[in-house]
Design an enzyme around this catalytic site. Structure first.
Site, PDB file in Angstrom:
ATOM      1  N   GLU A   1      43.286   7.888  45.205  1.00  0.00           N
ATOM      2  CA  GLU A   1      44.134   6.696  44.988  1.00  0.00           C
ATOM      3  C   GLU A   1      44.373   5.891  46.262  1.00  0.00           C
ATOM      4  OE1 GLU A   1      47.625   8.357  43.052  1.00  0.00           O
ATOM      5  OE2 GLU A   1      46.440   9.175  41.421  1.00  0.00           O
TER       6      GLU A   1
ATOM      7  N   ASN B   1      38.420   9.337  44.380  1.00  0.00           N
ATOM      8  CA  ASN B   1      38.979   9.469  43.027  1.00  0.00           C
ATOM      9  C   ASN B   1      40.092   8.433  42.839  1.00  0.00           C
ATOM     10  OD1 ASN B   1      39.180  11.121  40.568  1.00  0.00           O
ATOM     11  ND2 ASN B   1      41.152  11.852  41.348  1.00  0.00           N
TER      12      ASN B   1
ATOM     13  N   GLU C   1      40.314  13.134  35.078  1.00  0.00           N
ATOM     14  CA  GLU C   1      41.694  13.416  34.631  1.00  0.00           C
ATOM     15  C   GLU C   1      41.983  12.794  33.266  1.00  0.00           C
ATOM     16  OE1 GLU C   1      44.636  12.419  37.656  1.00  0.00           O
ATOM     17  OE2 GLU C   1      43.311  13.052  39.274  1.00  0.00           O
TER      18      GLU C   1
HETATM   19  O1  9MR Z   1      49.919  16.332  36.680  1.00  0.00           O
HETATM   20  C1  9MR Z   1      50.510  16.277  37.949  1.00  0.00           C
HETATM   21  C2  9MR Z   1      52.006  16.487  37.829  1.00  0.00           C
HETATM   22  O2  9MR Z   1      52.290  17.797  37.399  1.00  0.00           O
HETATM   23  C3  9MR Z   1      52.680  16.190  39.156  1.00  0.00           C
HETATM   24  O3  9MR Z   1      54.079  16.258  39.008  1.00  0.00           O
HETATM   25  C4  9MR Z   1      52.253  14.818  39.647  1.00  0.00           C
HETATM   26  C5  9MR Z   1      52.900  14.493  40.987  1.00  0.00           C
HETATM   27  O4  9MR Z   1      52.515  13.273  41.481  1.00  0.00           O
HETATM   28  O5  9MR Z   1      50.848  14.765  39.782  1.00  0.00           O
HETATM   29  C6  9MR Z   1      50.195  14.917  38.560  1.00  0.00           C
HETATM   30  O6  9MR Z   1      48.794  14.803  38.718  1.00  0.00           O
HETATM   31  C7  9MR Z   1      48.311  13.538  39.181  1.00  0.00           C
HETATM   32  C8  9MR Z   1      47.037  13.793  39.927  1.00  0.00           C
HETATM   33  O7  9MR Z   1      47.235  14.752  40.939  1.00  0.00           O
HETATM   34  C9  9MR Z   1      46.479  12.513  40.522  1.00  0.00           C
HETATM   35  N1  9MR Z   1      46.322  11.495  39.508  1.00  0.00           N
HETATM   36  C10 9MR Z   1      47.474  11.251  38.664  1.00  0.00           C
HETATM   37  C11 9MR Z   1      47.951  12.566  38.052  1.00  0.00           C
HETATM   38  C12 9MR Z   1      49.095  12.313  37.076  1.00  0.00           C
HETATM   39  O8  9MR Z   1      50.196  11.798  37.758  1.00  0.00           O
END
Ligand code: 9MR
Length: 346
Positions: free
Chosen positions: A158, A199, A264
């Site tokens: 990101e 990503n 994802e």
């Molecule tokens: O699914 C993840 C969640 O449990 C966490 O709290 C969150 C914190 O930012 O991150 C989520 O996963 C993210 C991923 O690492 C990167 N792309 C977006 C995903 C959803 O927020």
């Protein structure tokens, strides 16, 4: 043996082209094998440990796994110099035992950084030179630990804003844009076999993001920086149109020689769940897999959790949920069956 029998035996022994497989696969693992791609999921480590039914489905259905949180910086180094690999190791070991490949997620991100790092920088206790060393050591330590065990790393996550500018993260503001190339170089040095990915989300449709990400890739390639793949997160919602141009966007990255992965995927909806919404959701999942299969370089489709029992969606989007392939009781939803019925487009 008579020639006819020999000929018949040869015909039967020859592998069928993927599209000619006669029967619908019985599960996602078989679908993955038939289609020649990896089908993965994000894994919740607490569930993996504590829920036998979760574990059974995970290990039966998937050929690839990503740690949902266990490999993020705040998880692996909550205090400076104190590394906690227990969860990340458990995921890698479970994957090995169940013939699953692993995506490492994620080395450089602006979220889920440990407090010692963010406050240290904010309070001026960590200067820019030290910050760069810290980042290099973090990448080197983590990638080395799983050398040969992680197929692909999300090296940077990101890094582009919605308007196509580089994200004003701690990394950009303190290290300048060169941190991206540095991160790839350090990761490559630590495990030369690992596939290194950039990503991002909304890359399925957002033009400014797409253009900037393409130019980042071209720029890295022009400078000989090792980058091998692009990850489309694919966080979709049925209240928005399906990103109909997605396959073309994938092709633009594939044309640069990159491997493509959907990293994802989930498809959320405004609650309550209805049959009609589930049907639309199934169609979105079906289209996402079809788009991936229509691009030769797309070799992985990973969902961000496989059951509504464990999904980030309800915690982040008020009144939304039910984004996964299986419901809270692990019963397959129409989306699951829709994936099984996808054939590779010719
Ligand atoms: O699914 C993840 C969640 O449990 C966490 O709290 C969150 C914190 O930012 O991150 C989520 O996963 C993210 C991923 O690492 C990167 N792309 C977006 C995903 C959803 O927020």
């Amino acid at each position: 043996m008579k020639p006819l029998i020999i000929a018949l035996a040869l015909i039967l022994a020859a592998p069928l082209p993927a599209y000619a497989h006669p029967r619908t696969p019985r599960d996602l693992r078989e679908l993955a094998h038939q289609q020649g791609i990896r089908i993965g999921t994000a894994v919740d480590l607490a569930a993996l440990r504590g829920e036998a039914d979760y574990r059974t489905v995970l290990n039966r259905e998937f050929t690839h796994v990503t740690a949902e949180n266990a490999m993020k910086w705040e998880s692996v180094e909550p205090e400076r110099g104190v590394f906690i690999w227990r969860d990340a190791d458990a995921l890698v070991e479970n994957a090995r035992r169940n013939r699953q490949r692993v995506r490492g997620h994620t080395l450089v991100w602006h979220n889920q950084l440990p407090a010692w790092l963010t406050t240290g920088v904010a309070e001026g206790k960590i200067d820019d030179r030290e910050l760069r060393d810290i980042l290099r050591d973090h990448i080197t330590t983590q990638v080395r630990r799983y050398k040969g065990k992680i197929r692909a790393w999300d090296v940077v996550n990101e890094v582009v804003e919605e308007d196509g500018t580089l994200r004003q993260s701690l990394w950009l503001t303190h290290l300048g844009p060169g941190y991206i190339a540095d991160a790839f170089r350090w990761a490559h040095r630590a495990d030369p076999q690992a596939k290194l990915f950039i990503n991002d989300y909304n890359l399925e449709w957002n033009a400014p993001k797409i253009e900037t990400t393409l130019s980042i890739v071209k720029d890295l390639q022009a400078r000989g920086v090792p980058i091998h793949g692009i990850g489309f997160q694919g966080h979709l919602g049925i209240q928005y149109d399906y990103p109909g141009d997605w396959a073309n966007v994938m092709r633009r990255f594939a044309d640069l020689g990159l491997e493509i992965a959907v990293t994802e995927l989930d498809v959320r909806m405004v609650l309550p769940v209805t049959e009609e919404k589930l049907a639309t959701q199934a169609d979105y999942y079906r289209r996402a897999l079809t788009d991936c299969l229509s691009v030769e370089a797309c070799r992985e489709l990973t969902v961000w959790g496989f059951t509504d029992r464990h999904s980030w969606v309800p915690g982040w989007f008020d009144g939304e949920g039910a984004a996964c392939l299986l419901d809270e009781n692990l019963a397959p939803k129409p989306a699951y069956r829709a994936l099984l019925s996808v054939k590779r487009p010719r």
